[in-house]
Design a protein around this motif. Structure first.
Motif, short mmCIF file in Angstrom:
data_model
loop_
_atom_site.label_atom_id
_atom_site.label_comp_id
_atom_site.label_asym_id
_atom_site.label_seq_id
_atom_site.Cartn_x
_atom_site.Cartn_y
_atom_site.Cartn_z
N VAL A 97 0.84 -1.27 0.23
CA VAL A 97 0.19 -0.02 -0.03
C VAL A 97 0.86 1.29 -0.05
O VAL A 97 1.84 1.46 0.86
CB VAL A 97 -0.91 -0.11 1.32
CG1 VAL A 97 -1.78 1.38 1.12
CG2 VAL A 97 -1.82 -1.25 1.50
N VAL A 102 -2.72 0.72 -3.84
CA VAL A 102 -2.63 -0.48 -3.64
C VAL A 102 -2.53 -1.60 -4.68
O VAL A 102 -3.08 -1.60 -5.87
CB VAL A 102 -3.96 -1.11 -2.61
CG1 VAL A 102 -4.09 -2.62 -2.22
CG2 VAL A 102 -4.67 0.05 -1.65
N ASP A 139 -6.24 6.12 5.64
CA ASP A 139 -5.36 5.42 6.86
C ASP A 139 -5.97 4.28 7.19
O ASP A 139 -5.53 3.27 7.53
CB ASP A 139 -5.10 6.47 8.05
CG ASP A 139 -3.92 7.51 7.51
OD1 ASP A 139 -3.01 7.19 6.54
OD2 ASP A 139 -3.81 8.77 7.95
N LYS A 142 -5.36 1.41 4.70
CA LYS A 142 -4.03 1.04 5.21
C LYS A 142 -3.99 0.02 6.23
O LYS A 142 -3.44 -0.78 6.32
CB LYS A 142 -3.04 2.12 5.30
CG LYS A 142 -2.88 3.02 3.87
CD LYS A 142 -2.01 4.25 4.15
CE LYS A 142 -1.83 4.95 2.91
NZ LYS A 142 -1.08 6.28 3.00
N GLU A 154 3.29 -1.18 4.01
CA GLU A 154 3.82 0.25 3.39
C GLU A 154 5.68 0.39 3.22
O GLU A 154 6.15 -0.57 3.60
CB GLU A 154 3.57 1.35 4.28
CG GLU A 154 1.96 1.57 4.45
CD GLU A 154 1.71 2.74 5.29
OE1 GLU A 154 1.95 3.88 4.92
OE2 GLU A 154 1.05 2.66 6.35
#
Length: 154
Positions: A97, A102, A139, A142, A154
């Motif tokens: 991500v 993504v 967020d 994520k 990440e």
């Protein structure tokens, strides 16, 4: 049984085990004149996999009218044919991500032999549905993806 797909130069080695697996039913009209599943049907299987993957990641149904991701790119590598009576599942995982994208890896696998029949890489991008413009991935998404996969994405 040896997985021939892993010797294919287009095979993508997953970063982790697939946590999301969904058995798919092959219907008679999925079969083409050569006796195997038509290539276009593979995309339907991958779409089912994405939908149930995101439902599990979200912990319940996703309201796609307000979701902030859309498909931007799909690449598919057909590694071996799928035939009518094969037990097949679609496996889905988030690969990474970034701020605005993504990357998902999906594959269709024979559950008896473990042979990977097809792999699909999907890039989804952040999107503000109301404004109709590109946007950062939230967020919340994520975090949910990383928690579900059990690793940092990440």
């Amino acid at each position: 049984m040896e997985n021939k797909a892993k010797k294919n130069p287009f095979y993508i080695e997953p970063k982790a085990d697939f946590k999301h697996r969904l058995g798919v039913q092959i219907r008679f009209n999925d079969i083409d004149a050569l006796g195997h599943v038509n290539n276009a049907i593979y995309m339907e299987f991958f779409d089912l996999g994405k939908a149930t993957y995101f439902t599990e990641v979200n912990g319940g149904p996703v309201d796609w009218r307000t979701a902030n991701v859309v498909v931007a790119n799909v690449n598919c590598n057909y590694l071996a044919p799928i035939y009518f009576h094969e037990p097949i599942e679609v496996q889905t995982q988030a690969d990474y991500v970034h701020e605005r994208s993504v990357k998902l890896l999906q594959q269709l696998v024979n559950t008896t032999t473990g042979e990977v029949k097809c792999q699909c890489v999907v890039i989804m991008v952040g999107f503000d549905v109301k404004a109709g413009v590109s946007a950062p991935i939230s967020d919340e998404w994520k975090q949910k993806l990383s928690v579900y996969e059990g690793r940092s994405l990440e």
